[in-house]
Design a protein around this motif. Structure first.
Motif, PDB file in Angstrom:
ATOM      1  N   CYS A   1      -4.795   9.426  -2.713  1.00  0.00           N
ATOM      2  CA  CYS A   1      -3.410   9.576  -3.164  1.00  0.00           C
ATOM      3  C   CYS A   1      -2.636  10.535  -2.262  1.00  0.00           C
ATOM      4  CB  CYS A   1      -3.378  10.070  -4.613  1.00  0.00           C
ATOM      5  SG  CYS A   1      -3.877   8.827  -5.825  1.00  0.00           S
TER       6      CYS A   1
ATOM      7  N   LEU B   1       1.454   9.847  -2.296  1.00  0.00           N
ATOM      8  CA  LEU B   1       1.946   9.476  -3.628  1.00  0.00           C
ATOM      9  C   LEU B   1       2.421  10.703  -4.393  1.00  0.00           C
ATOM     10  CD1 LEU B   1      -0.680   6.840  -4.805  1.00  0.00           C
ATOM     11  CD2 LEU B   1       1.542   6.462  -3.758  1.00  0.00           C
TER      12      LEU B   1
ATOM     13  N   GLN C   1       3.788  12.665  -7.927  1.00  0.00           N
ATOM     14  CA  GLN C   1       3.406  12.651  -9.337  1.00  0.00           C
ATOM     15  C   GLN C   1       4.226  11.612 -10.107  1.00  0.00           C
ATOM     16  OE1 GLN C   1       0.874  13.860 -10.772  1.00  0.00           O
ATOM     17  NE2 GLN C   1       0.179  15.165  -9.108  1.00  0.00           N
TER      18      GLN C   1
ATOM     19  N   ASN D   1      -7.900  11.342  -5.698  1.00  0.00           N
ATOM     20  CA  ASN D   1      -6.870  12.301  -5.266  1.00  0.00           C
ATOM     21  C   ASN D   1      -6.766  12.419  -3.754  1.00  0.00           C
ATOM     22  OD1 ASN D   1      -5.876  13.034  -7.844  1.00  0.00           O
ATOM     23  ND2 ASN D   1      -7.724  14.226  -8.175  1.00  0.00           N
TER      24      ASN D   1
ATOM     25  N   TRP E   1      -8.254   9.113 -10.765  1.00  0.00           N
ATOM     26  CA  TRP E   1      -7.453   9.031  -9.542  1.00  0.00           C
ATOM     27  C   TRP E   1      -8.321   9.430  -8.369  1.00  0.00           C
ATOM     28  CZ3 TRP E   1      -2.904   6.759  -9.421  1.00  0.00           C
ATOM     29  CH2 TRP E   1      -2.063   6.789 -10.537  1.00  0.00           C
TER      30      TRP E   1
ATOM     31  N   LYS F   1       2.759   8.198  -9.425  1.00  0.00           N
ATOM     32  CA  LYS F   1       1.498   8.076 -10.151  1.00  0.00           C
ATOM     33  C   LYS F   1       1.752   7.869 -11.643  1.00  0.00           C
ATOM     34  CE  LYS F   1      -1.890  10.922  -9.002  1.00  0.00           C
ATOM     35  NZ  LYS F   1      -2.602  12.155  -8.597  1.00  0.00           N
TER      36      LYS F   1
END
Length: 152
Positions: free
Chosen positions: A26, A31, A33, A23, A21, A36
Motif C-alpha cells: 500500500c 495509497l 487512508q 501495508n 492490508w 483504503k
C-alpha cells in the motif's frame, strides 16, 4: 486488488470485521487512508453480498477448539489466506492449517504467523500468478460454487 491492477491483492476482508492490508505494498503504491477506506467499504459490501448468496441465513459452524484445514489452489501475495487466518484466530480455532500446492517463497514467511502449520509442494522464488502453475486455470462462478456445495 490494486486500483490499476485488480489481480494484485493489496488486502482482503473477511467476516467479523476482519481486514488484512499489505501495508508495504500500500505504501509502495501510494495509497492514502481515504482510498483504503473507500476500497474497504466496497469490498465489505461485495463480501456481504457473496455471503448472502452462498450462505443464505445459515450461521457459521462452531469451530472453537477445533482443527481446520484451509485448502487453496495457490498463494501469491497471501492477502486472502492471511485474512482467513485472522478470522480463524478471531473465532478461536485451535489448529489452523493451510494446504496449498504452491506458495510464493516471499509470501511463505508472512503466512506462517497466521497458521499453526503450512503444507505445500513448491515455494518458488519466481512467482507471478497462481495460474502459471496450471495447464488450465478457469475462474469458478458463484453458480458453480453453489452447485458444488449443493446449496438450494
Amino acid at each position: 486488488g490494486a486500483l490499476n491492477n485488480p489481480e494484485l491483492a493489496i488486502g482482503a476482508v473477511g467476516p467479523k470485521k476482519v481486514v488484512y492490508w499489505d501495508n508495504t505494498l500500500c505504501r509502495r503504491l501510494g495509497l492514502t487512508q481515504e482510498v483504503k477506506k473507500q476500497e474497504l467499504e466496497i469490498k465489505n459490501q461485495e463480501r456481504r453480498e457473496r455471503e448472502r448468496l452462498l450462505r443464505g441465513a445459515k450461521s457459521y459452524f462452531n469451530f472453537m477448539d477445533k482443527t481446520v484445514i484451509l485448502v487453496d489452489d495457490g498463494v501469491a501475495t497471501g492477502a486472502t489466506v492471511m485474512a482467513v487466518g485472522k478470522f480463524f484466530k478471531k473465532i478461536k480455532i485451535k489448529e489452523r492449517l493451510l494446504a496449498t500446492p504452491v506458495i510464493a517463497q516471499d509470501t511463505l514467511g508472512k503466512v506462517k504467523k497466521y497458521f499453526t502449520q503450512v503444507v505445500f509442494l513448491e515455494a518458488p522464488v519466481e512467482f507471478y500468478a497462481v495460474g502459471q502453475f496450471y495447464k488450465e486455470f478457469p475462474q469458478i462462478s458463484n453458480e458453480e460454487v453453489i452447485k458444488i456445495l449443493n446449496l438450494p
